[in-house]
Design an enzyme around this catalytic site. Sequence first.
Site, PDB file in Angstrom:
ATOM      1  CB  VAL A  99      -0.977  -0.067   1.204  1.00  0.00           C
ATOM      2  CG1 VAL A  99      -1.947   1.167   1.293  1.00  0.00           C
ATOM      3  CG2 VAL A  99      -1.878  -1.335   1.432  1.00  0.00           C
ATOM      4  CB  CYS A 100       1.161   4.063   0.741  1.00  0.00           C
ATOM      5  SG  CYS A 100       1.335   5.876   0.701  1.00  0.00           S
ATOM      6  CB  THR A 101       5.858   5.029   0.179  1.00  0.00           C
ATOM      7  OG1 THR A 101       5.528   5.115   1.359  1.00  0.00           O
ATOM      8  CG2 THR A 101       5.355   6.387  -0.627  1.00  0.00           C
TER       9      THR A 101
END
Lengths: 214, 214
Positions: A99-101
């Site tokens: 998820v995300c970075t």
Amino acid sequence: MRIAILLFDRFTALDAVGPYEVLSRLPDTETVFVGQRTGPVRNEGGSLALVAEATLADVARPDIVVVPGGPGQSAHMSDGPVHQWLRAVDATSAWTTSVCTGSLILAAAGLLTGRRAASHWLALDQLPTLGAYPTGERVVVDGKYVTAAGVSSGIDMALTLAGHIAGDEVAQTIQLGTEYDPRPAYDAGAPDKAPDEVVSALRARSRFVLRGEA
Amino acid sequence: MRIAILLFDRFTALDAVGPYEVLSRLPDTETVFVGQRTGPVRNEGGSLALVAEATLADVARPDIVVVPGGPGQSAHMSDGPVHQWLRAVDATSAWTTSVCTGSLILAAAGLLTGRRAASHWLALDQLPTLGAYPTGERVVVDGKYVTAAGVSSGIDMALTLAGHIAGDEVAQTIQLGTEYDPRPAYDAGAPDKAPDEVVSALRARSRFVLRGEA
């Protein structure tokens, strides 16, 4: 089925808990939060601590691996225990996700080479130097690698994954059980939708937003 | 501005962390997880523990109170330390809020009498006996009382509240920062949208879903 969710200092809480809330509702599933050490792990703001119940060494063969993002991601971009663990568990995982970075960590560990991937919109331009192809999609499924865009997109990622694993009816049951019928008060959740000044302000602060730097 | 998020055994993790992720991004804000005791508090599934950093006695005058739901809600439906704390902090709070079956706790503490309120769709029918008027809305703002429907709706509640507190641009910045542009893989997040068999199955298991009873 065993699900391992990685925790590291200064992770983003919703990156981890969004997928947790969906995936832990799959039938016959055991979920474990894993860290370099057991005990409380603090998020980016420092006011939230989730407990890592197992060390990396304790969790050898999870079926699903979830890697959240957050400012602390920048501490895990070179080889070390986290990369070694990710490569080891990826060798036998059914699904390796982020998820995300978190996708930057997976890519830096060499796991997204030549693959399409999502990340936080402010971090997408970092994927090519790490060998992955950035997409503006919210959830990207490339083989067993499932990556999500920023923060809240982990819920969509997990619901997609739940469908792949257990079928539509189970995924819909999880969606209805968590009443996931989103109705945001604004329509500013993507850079092509938000007012220009909001996008510009976040772009100007992107180092702060992504890495917590002042 | 001080935000207090209540934790109790067998809470639903996303009920607490969804609003946390949004509200903790408001400027000049301090967020604290509060419990009857400090230390790890386990969620309904038992595989997640969030740390309560303060006791009820430590947090006397928060500006915002957030009460999550979850199976453990049923242990907080009669008078006791949690109700006493809720009534005390509500006397000076700017906003008193809940997610999911957290509204049943607020109502049982006498704080929603005569007010419109949301709750998990399986729990709405419990509100009238507690003095509140149930609505099928996802987020209900009645004066300073802001209640949300099930689990994931806490994110929508918090974004609405962020707008009321800090204005549209700040709320939109939080929405874009958390990339909250939801795209669920299914459209089954409400009982009037999900397939009949999915709704029926959850209704049949509602005691289990709401209270974790077998």
